[in-house]
Design a protein around this motif. Structure first.
Motif, PDB file in Angstrom:
ATOM      1  N   GLY A 123       0.822  -1.211   0.000  1.00  0.00           N
ATOM      2  CA  GLY A 123       0.000   0.000   0.000  1.00  0.00           C
ATOM      3  C   GLY A 123       0.844   1.244   0.000  1.00  0.00           C
ATOM      4  O   GLY A 123       2.035   1.158  -0.273  1.00  0.00           O
ATOM      5  N   VAL A 127      -8.764   1.874  -3.144  1.00  0.00           N
ATOM      6  CA  VAL A 127      -9.677   0.733  -3.289  1.00  0.00           C
ATOM      7  C   VAL A 127     -10.949   1.156  -4.021  1.00  0.00           C
ATOM      8  O   VAL A 127     -11.600   2.139  -3.642  1.00  0.00           O
ATOM      9  CB  VAL A 127     -10.054   0.167  -1.895  1.00  0.00           C
ATOM     10  CG1 VAL A 127     -10.979  -1.038  -2.045  1.00  0.00           C
ATOM     11  CG2 VAL A 127      -8.811  -0.216  -1.118  1.00  0.00           C
ATOM     12  N   ASP A 141     -11.363  -1.342   6.821  1.00  0.00           N
ATOM     13  CA  ASP A 141     -10.376  -0.921   7.832  1.00  0.00           C
ATOM     14  C   ASP A 141     -11.043  -0.359   9.089  1.00  0.00           C
ATOM     15  O   ASP A 141     -10.356   0.015  10.042  1.00  0.00           O
ATOM     16  CB  ASP A 141      -9.381   0.078   7.239  1.00  0.00           C
ATOM     17  CG  ASP A 141     -10.078   1.244   6.541  1.00  0.00           C
ATOM     18  OD1 ASP A 141     -11.271   1.111   6.182  1.00  0.00           O
ATOM     19  OD2 ASP A 141      -9.436   2.292   6.361  1.00  0.00           O
ATOM     20  N   VAL A 182      -5.434   2.580   3.772  1.00  0.00           N
ATOM     21  CA  VAL A 182      -6.253   2.966   2.617  1.00  0.00           C
ATOM     22  C   VAL A 182      -6.112   4.472   2.416  1.00  0.00           C
ATOM     23  O   VAL A 182      -6.454   5.271   3.293  1.00  0.00           O
ATOM     24  CB  VAL A 182      -7.745   2.611   2.847  1.00  0.00           C
ATOM     25  CG1 VAL A 182      -8.575   2.967   1.621  1.00  0.00           C
ATOM     26  CG2 VAL A 182      -7.891   1.136   3.180  1.00  0.00           C
ATOM     27  N   ARG A 185     -10.778   5.686  -1.437  1.00  0.00           N
ATOM     28  CA  ARG A 185     -11.706   4.580  -1.712  1.00  0.00           C
ATOM     29  C   ARG A 185     -12.969   5.115  -2.385  1.00  0.00           C
ATOM     30  O   ARG A 185     -13.377   6.264  -2.125  1.00  0.00           O
ATOM     31  CB  ARG A 185     -12.053   3.826  -0.432  1.00  0.00           C
ATOM     32  CG  ARG A 185     -13.061   4.516   0.452  1.00  0.00           C
ATOM     33  CD  ARG A 185     -13.162   3.880   1.827  1.00  0.00           C
ATOM     34  NE  ARG A 185     -12.116   4.353   2.728  1.00  0.00           N
ATOM     35  CZ  ARG A 185     -11.615   3.664   3.732  1.00  0.00           C
ATOM     36  NH1 ARG A 185     -12.057   2.461   4.007  1.00  0.00           N
ATOM     37  NH2 ARG A 185     -10.672   4.175   4.494  1.00  0.00           N
TER      38      ARG A 185
END
Ligand code: SAM
Length: 337
Positions: A123, A127, A141, A182, A185
């Motif tokens: 990462g 996403v 998450d 992340v 997203r």
């Protein structure tokens, strides 16, 4: 077409519907929902029910859609004879609801199966979820995880999470020590469901199988988080609109497209197009979908795995393992990432 030919076509359709409900009873519901197993069998043996379903387009004849509609109206699905009687008395209503609604079951527990595959990618991640429904799996998450198995008792995720997902594991699953970071997203869905909408919340509950009370509890908790966090889910088609969405990911992040319980909605050719699109975008693809979606994935499944009950977990085109369709268990194959 001759009258005889026409009759033959109708018989073919009702026979297909009968087989679909029998298959649902035997391979999907058996062992996990006795109520739906009995109800699906009862529908498969009821000529007027099959004739009613034959009036719908093929994609609208799903057991999950019919049963969800019955529950939405408080019908006793655990009493098949009463449920069928209600259905016949209210046929126009049932047909209208089935035409208007979609099976968009958003199963947050699938995150527990997606997580080890996500953690295998370097990462921070960008996403994109293809077929995101209310976006609960995009929030992977946010949850805490408890993996249990032979000699395994592994926790990961925020200690103060609203929801802990328990997943039983077998095989050499690479259980992550940390949740992947992340950076960005977004989801895409033909019909994004606003988690703040009471009708959506009720419909999502009706899509959960009757005996699965723990799934209802998890859904309520995850929807409350989603109502607060508001994951971005854009309206659009996986095939037409995915590239634009993936290209919105900021530079410096590793793009990964996830999809779970979505490919069954695409025809064979469209599944291939989807896979090609993701490759062309240079994104990773993590799938938790029917093993039958891609023939070479189905061929790699161990012979004793029931593809009606289990989904394949894949990273790009590599089969990593298989999982119970609602995320309750995960089996990892030897020598996988
Ligand atoms: C069964 S739900 C699964 C939702 C979520 N991925 C999960 O695992 O909980 C499948 C979702 O895919 C969406 N879908 C089906 N075909 C699609 C398409 N061509 N483009 C975008 N979304 C689609 C449906 O609207 C539905 O919300």
């Amino acid at each position: 077409m001759t009258a005889a030919g026409h009759r033959h076509t109708i018989n073919d359709v009702t026979q297909q519907i009968r087989e679909r409900y029998e298959r649902f009873a035997r391979t999907e519901a058996h062992g996990t929902s006795a109520v739906y197993e009995d109800l699906a069998m009862a529908v498969s043996r009821d000529e007027p029910a099959l004739a009613m379903l034959a009036r719908l387009p093929a994609a609208k004849r799903q057991p999950n859609l019919l049963f969800g509609v019955l529950r939405l109206h408080g019908v006793p699905v655990d009493r098949p004879a009463d449920a069928l009687a209600w259905m016949h008395e209210n046929e126009p209503l049932v047909l209208d609801e089935m035409r208007a609604r979609r099976t968009q079951t958003n199963e947050v527990a699938r995150c527990a199966v997606l997580l080890p595959a996500l953690a295998a990618i370097e990462g921070p991640l960008a996403v994109v979820e293809a077929g995101a429904s209310a976006g609960l799996c995009l929030l992977f998450d946010a949850w805490r995880y408890h993996y249990v198995g032979d000699g395994i008792d592994h926790h990961v995720g925020p200690a103060d999470a609203d929801l802990t997902l328990t997943c039983s594991v077998e095989g050499p699953v690479p259980l992550p020590e940390r949740i992947p970071e992340v950076g960005w997203r977004a989801g895409l869905d033909l019909n994004p469901l606003d988690p703040g909408d009471a009708d959506n919340r009720r419909w999502l509950e009706c899509l959960i199988w009757p005996e699965h009370d723990h799934r209802v509890r998890d859904l309520r908790s995850a929807l409350a988080t989603a109502q607060r966090v508001r994951p971005r889910v854009e309206p659009g088609d996986i095939l037409g609109d995915l590239p634009d969405l993936v290209r919105q990911a900021p530079d410096g992040l590793t793009p990964v497209v996830i999809h779970s319980a979505t490919l069954a909605y695409l025809g064979k050719r469209d599944r291939e197009r989807f896979r090609e699109q993701v490759r062309a975008l240079g994104a990773h693809r993590i799938g938790l979908d029917s093993a039958n979606a891609f023939p070479e994935v189905a061929e790699q499944l161990p012979a004793d795995v029931n593809p009606g009950r289990h989904y394949a977990i894949t990273l790009d085109d590599r089969l990593l393992g298989y999982a119970e369709g609602h995320g309750g268990s995960l089996s990892w194959l030897p020598d996988r990432a």
